[in-house]
Design an enzyme around this catalytic site. Sequence first.
Site, PDB file in Angstrom:
ATOM      1  CE1 TYR A   1      42.216  41.932  48.565  1.00 29.34           C
ATOM      2  CE2 TYR A   1      41.878  42.007  46.032  1.00 29.34           C
ATOM      3  CZ  TYR A   1      42.367  41.744  46.600  1.00 29.34           C
ATOM      4  OH  TYR A   1      42.767  39.976  46.738  1.00 29.34           O
TER       5      TYR A   1
ATOM      6  CG  ASP B   1      41.547  55.658  49.380  1.00 28.99           C
ATOM      7  OD1 ASP B   1      40.106  56.707  49.950  1.00 28.99           O
ATOM      8  OD2 ASP B   1      41.814  54.884  49.572  1.00 28.99           O
TER       9      ASP B   1
ATOM     10  CG  LEU C   1      38.355  56.978  53.752  1.00 25.46           C
ATOM     11  CD1 LEU C   1      38.085  57.773  55.388  1.00 25.46           C
ATOM     12  CD2 LEU C   1      39.542  55.939  54.195  1.00 25.46           C
TER      13      LEU C   1
ATOM     14  CG  PHE D   1      46.309  51.271  43.966  1.00 27.98           C
ATOM     15  CD1 PHE D   1      46.515  50.415  43.532  1.00 27.98           C
ATOM     16  CD2 PHE D   1      47.460  51.430  45.388  1.00 27.98           C
ATOM     17  CE1 PHE D   1      47.697  49.631  43.922  1.00 27.98           C
ATOM     18  CE2 PHE D   1      48.324  50.603  45.797  1.00 27.98           C
ATOM     19  CZ  PHE D   1      48.677  49.605  44.701  1.00 27.98           C
TER      20      PHE D   1
ATOM     21  CB  SER E   1      42.300  46.885  34.549  1.00 27.38           C
ATOM     22  OG  SER E   1      42.117  44.948  34.158  1.00 27.38           O
TER      23      SER E   1
ATOM     24  CE1 TYR F   1      38.149  49.875  36.466  1.00 30.58           C
ATOM     25  CE2 TYR F   1      37.898  47.537  35.126  1.00 30.58           C
ATOM     26  CZ  TYR F   1      38.886  48.701  36.175  1.00 30.58           C
ATOM     27  OH  TYR F   1      38.815  48.172  36.609  1.00 30.58           O
TER      28      TYR F   1
ATOM     29  CE  LYS G   1      41.834  51.194  36.286  1.00 30.28           C
ATOM     30  NZ  LYS G   1      42.483  51.763  37.403  1.00 30.28           N
TER      31      LYS G   1
HETATM   32  P1  NAD Z   1      39.447  49.465  46.127  1.00 30.97           P
HETATM   33  O1  NAD Z   1      38.332  50.428  45.157  1.00 30.97           O
HETATM   34  O2  NAD Z   1      39.626  48.549  47.133  1.00 30.97           O
HETATM   35  O3  NAD Z   1      40.350  50.805  46.419  1.00 30.97           O
HETATM   36  C1  NAD Z   1      39.983  51.743  45.586  1.00 30.97           C
HETATM   37  C2  NAD Z   1      40.335  52.892  46.496  1.00 30.97           C
HETATM   38  O4  NAD Z   1      40.285  54.176  45.290  1.00 30.97           O
HETATM   39  C3  NAD Z   1      39.665  53.217  47.706  1.00 30.97           C
HETATM   40  O5  NAD Z   1      40.174  52.966  49.161  1.00 30.97           O
HETATM   41  C4  NAD Z   1      38.663  54.519  47.818  1.00 30.97           C
HETATM   42  O6  NAD Z   1      37.846  54.963  48.245  1.00 30.97           O
HETATM   43  C5  NAD Z   1      40.259  54.935  46.899  1.00 30.97           C
HETATM   44  N1  NAD Z   1      39.300  56.478  45.875  1.00 30.97           N
HETATM   45  C6  NAD Z   1      38.116  56.175  45.065  1.00 30.97           C
HETATM   46  N2  NAD Z   1      38.190  57.543  43.783  1.00 30.97           N
HETATM   47  C7  NAD Z   1      39.094  58.207  44.625  1.00 30.97           C
HETATM   48  C8  NAD Z   1      38.971  59.760  44.468  1.00 30.97           C
HETATM   49  N3  NAD Z   1      38.250  60.470  43.608  1.00 30.97           N
HETATM   50  N4  NAD Z   1      40.109  60.085  44.934  1.00 30.97           N
HETATM   51  C9  NAD Z   1      40.763  59.288  46.674  1.00 30.97           C
HETATM   52  N5  NAD Z   1      40.084  57.742  46.539  1.00 30.97           N
HETATM   53  C10 NAD Z   1      39.738  57.429  45.854  1.00 30.97           C
HETATM   54  O7  NAD Z   1      40.162  48.771  44.680  1.00 30.97           O
HETATM   55  P2  NAD Z   1      41.679  47.436  44.305  1.00 30.97           P
HETATM   56  O8  NAD Z   1      40.538  46.683  44.032  1.00 30.97           O
HETATM   57  O9  NAD Z   1      42.088  47.972  45.019  1.00 30.97           O
HETATM   58  O10 NAD Z   1      41.925  48.812  43.104  1.00 30.97           O
HETATM   59  C11 NAD Z   1      42.811  49.508  43.193  1.00 30.97           C
HETATM   60  C12 NAD Z   1      42.573  49.758  41.329  1.00 30.97           C
HETATM   61  O11 NAD Z   1      42.931  48.863  40.455  1.00 30.97           O
HETATM   62  C13 NAD Z   1      41.350  50.525  40.805  1.00 30.97           C
HETATM   63  O12 NAD Z   1      42.140  51.712  40.483  1.00 30.97           O
HETATM   64  C14 NAD Z   1      41.577  49.414  39.495  1.00 30.97           C
HETATM   65  O13 NAD Z   1      40.556  49.956  39.184  1.00 30.97           O
HETATM   66  C15 NAD Z   1      42.440  48.592  39.777  1.00 30.97           C
HETATM   67  N6  NAD Z   1      41.977  47.046  39.483  1.00 30.97           N
HETATM   68  C16 NAD Z   1      42.108  46.479  40.151  1.00 30.97           C
HETATM   69  C17 NAD Z   1      40.955  45.079  40.115  1.00 30.97           C
HETATM   70  C18 NAD Z   1      40.237  43.939  40.610  1.00 30.97           C
HETATM   71  O14 NAD Z   1      40.385  43.293  40.723  1.00 30.97           O
HETATM   72  N7  NAD Z   1      40.081  44.399  41.840  1.00 30.97           N
HETATM   73  C19 NAD Z   1      42.062  44.157  39.369  1.00 30.97           C
HETATM   74  C20 NAD Z   1      42.347  45.034  37.964  1.00 30.97           C
HETATM   75  C21 NAD Z   1      42.554  46.579  38.619  1.00 30.97           C
HETATM   76  C1  UD1 Z   2      35.600  41.662  36.174  1.00 31.47           C
HETATM   77  C2  UD1 Z   2      35.367  42.356  35.629  1.00 31.47           C
HETATM   78  C3  UD1 Z   2      36.730  42.660  34.486  1.00 31.47           C
HETATM   79  C4  UD1 Z   2      37.161  43.891  36.304  1.00 31.47           C
HETATM   80  C5  UD1 Z   2      37.704  42.368  36.643  1.00 31.47           C
HETATM   81  C6  UD1 Z   2      38.428  43.344  37.987  1.00 31.47           C
HETATM   82  C7  UD1 Z   2      33.694  42.130  33.672  1.00 31.47           C
HETATM   83  C8  UD1 Z   2      32.886  41.072  32.767  1.00 31.47           C
HETATM   84  N1  UD1 Z   2      34.979  42.154  33.934  1.00 31.47           N
HETATM   85  O1  UD1 Z   2      36.973  40.263  35.610  1.00 31.47           O
HETATM   86  O2  UD1 Z   2      36.480  44.198  33.798  1.00 31.47           O
HETATM   87  O3  UD1 Z   2      38.876  44.357  35.704  1.00 31.47           O
HETATM   88  O4  UD1 Z   2      36.384  42.035  37.487  1.00 31.47           O
HETATM   89  O5  UD1 Z   2      38.214  42.218  39.143  1.00 31.47           O
HETATM   90  O6  UD1 Z   2      32.624  42.649  34.703  1.00 31.47           O
HETATM   91  N2  UD1 Z   2      31.628  34.715  37.807  1.00 31.47           N
HETATM   92  C9  UD1 Z   2      30.846  33.435  37.622  1.00 31.47           C
HETATM   93  N3  UD1 Z   2      30.111  33.979  39.307  1.00 31.47           N
HETATM   94  C10 UD1 Z   2      29.954  34.618  40.043  1.00 31.47           C
HETATM   95  C11 UD1 Z   2      31.297  35.657  39.732  1.00 31.47           C
HETATM   96  C12 UD1 Z   2      31.993  35.531  38.411  1.00 31.47           C
HETATM   97  O7  UD1 Z   2      30.412  32.627  37.287  1.00 31.47           O
HETATM   98  O8  UD1 Z   2      29.344  34.704  40.969  1.00 31.47           O
HETATM   99  C13 UD1 Z   2      32.529  33.888  36.831  1.00 31.47           C
HETATM  100  C14 UD1 Z   2      33.016  35.056  35.560  1.00 31.47           C
HETATM  101  O9  UD1 Z   2      31.275  34.507  34.567  1.00 31.47           O
HETATM  102  C15 UD1 Z   2      34.175  34.431  35.062  1.00 31.47           C
HETATM  103  C16 UD1 Z   2      34.639  34.094  36.116  1.00 31.47           C
HETATM  104  O10 UD1 Z   2      33.827  33.721  37.428  1.00 31.47           O
HETATM  105  O11 UD1 Z   2      34.439  33.514  34.131  1.00 31.47           O
HETATM  106  C17 UD1 Z   2      35.725  35.350  36.448  1.00 31.47           C
HETATM  107  O12 UD1 Z   2      34.737  36.727  36.946  1.00 31.47           O
HETATM  108  P1  UD1 Z   2      35.460  37.656  37.862  1.00 31.47           P
HETATM  109  O13 UD1 Z   2      35.613  37.807  39.240  1.00 31.47           O
HETATM  110  O14 UD1 Z   2      33.678  38.670  37.690  1.00 31.47           O
HETATM  111  O15 UD1 Z   2      36.588  38.525  37.187  1.00 31.47           O
HETATM  112  P2  UD1 Z   2      36.530  39.182  35.447  1.00 31.47           P
HETATM  113  O16 UD1 Z   2      35.128  38.653  34.927  1.00 31.47           O
HETATM  114  O17 UD1 Z   2      37.195  38.465  35.265  1.00 31.47           O
END
Ligand code: NAD
Ligand code: UD1
Length: 350
Positions: free
Chosen positions: A13, A33, A35, A82, A126, A150, A154
């Site tokens: 993403y 990646d 995948l 990522f 994160s 998780y 991190k």
């Molecule tokens: P995502 O799952 O869409 O992307 C992660 C990618 O990494 C995927 O394409 C997956 O196939 C690949 N991958 C996973 N394990 C792998 C491995 N062992 N070797 C090679 N490729 C691998 O997630 P995202 O939302 O794009 O998140 C990217 C990064 O940001 C992640 O590390 C996630 O923990 C971190 N992050 C995401 C969020 C969020 O809300 N999306 C928030 C904070 C941190």
């Molecule tokens: C969550 C993860 C966090 C991670 C992040 C990645 C948990 C406890 N935390 O954060 O570790 O880094 O996602 O994106 O899972 N909510 C609803 N209904 C739903 C989904 C969410 O009410 O179906 C509310 C939650 O209670 C929260 C807010 O929406 O108050 C945001 O939730 P979410 O999008 O899951 O993000 P985080 O909880 O902030």
Amino acid sequence: MKNKILVTGGAGYIGTHTCIALHEAGYEVVVYDNLSNSSREAINRISTLIGQPIDFIEGDIRDANMLREVFAAHQFFGVIHFAGLKAVGESVAKPLLYYNNNVSGTITLLQVMAEYDVKNLVFSSSATVYGDPETLPIDEVSARSCTNPYGQSKLAVEHILEDLAVSDASWSLIPLRYFNPVGAHPSGQIGEDPNDIPNNLMPYISQVAVGKLEMLSIFGNDYPTVDGTGVRDFIHVTDLAQGHVAALNYLQQHASSKSGSDTASSVGFLPINLGTGKGTSVLDLVAAFTKVSKQPIPYQFAARRAGDIASCYASADKAKELLGWEAKLSITDMCQDTWRWQSMNPNGYK
Ligand code: NAD
Ligand code: UD1
């Protein structure tokens, strides 16, 4: 080549959006990646959007030999890392998978980077590393603690990066602590594509709006917040992508491409928040999405979700001061772009 970047997890993403931003900023990108949570179609769409094939290697970050082949074949300035697993609930059920993938995988990547003397890294951290914050907005010196595997993975990687920077001053390691990434590319061609029923709020709302899910459950309406629902710092994924470009530009100015070079310099361990600095409640986000999509979004209040906190939003000052970056897009932009992606691709990339 000072502008070639390895992007692990670049098919995911945030990675896909960042690849496009990197290309637009003049960087040459190689995506690595496995995948496991993404698809070739995402890679195809990046290629279409940038108007040329993107260099893609299907491989796992835990596969040191495969990584060595990639580092031997390319001269990288640095790595944006990522690749990782990100579902909190799954991490509680499968902690070994999460520690293996996210922590061991990162150690393997760092070892291979060291072998090839590539010591510039931008890492996906994160806001989860702040746990339940004592004060708001959250700045980078706030205490860190996590309660689920998780988040622990991190935090563990952050500690490893800190130790690495202490052990060898030629590393430049920037963990970017993302707040809540949402939204999609304005073209509607790439966006978030959860495998199952979404865990996160925005994809859940958009799947209710498009008719794939019946009703949103709002977890808790008795938090000490403006309307009792949780408050988060939602940030548009394209702003987040620009934050990565800004971090790389910073490394270009402050870190050398080879530790042995005459002008060797580095930034050490430099954590930076990527957020907007503004909190939005769950109910406010539902209202904004309803307005943009013109679709009903039925919801019910449910019990608080275990592990959730009341409020979380960033101080984004450090990113502005050091990187010259700040988020530009509004909650309305985030809803509009999510809705365009969701309505144009009701089944994601499938
Ligand atoms: P995502 O799952 O869409 O992307 C992660 C990618 O990494 C995927 O394409 C997956 O196939 C690949 N991958 C996973 N394990 C792998 C491995 N062992 N070797 C090679 N490729 C691998 O997630 P995202 O939302 O794009 O998140 C990217 C990064 O940001 C992640 O590390 C996630 O923990 C971190 N992050 C995401 C969020 C969020 O809300 N999306 C928030 C904070 C941190
Ligand atoms: C969550 C993860 C966090 C991670 C992040 C990645 C948990 C406890 N935390 O954060 O570790 O880094 O996602 O994106 O899972 N909510 C609803 N209904 C739903 C989904 C969410 O009410 O179906 C509310 C939650 O209670 C929260 C807010 O929406 O108050 C945001 O939730 P979410 O999008 O899951 O993000 P985080 O909880 O902030």
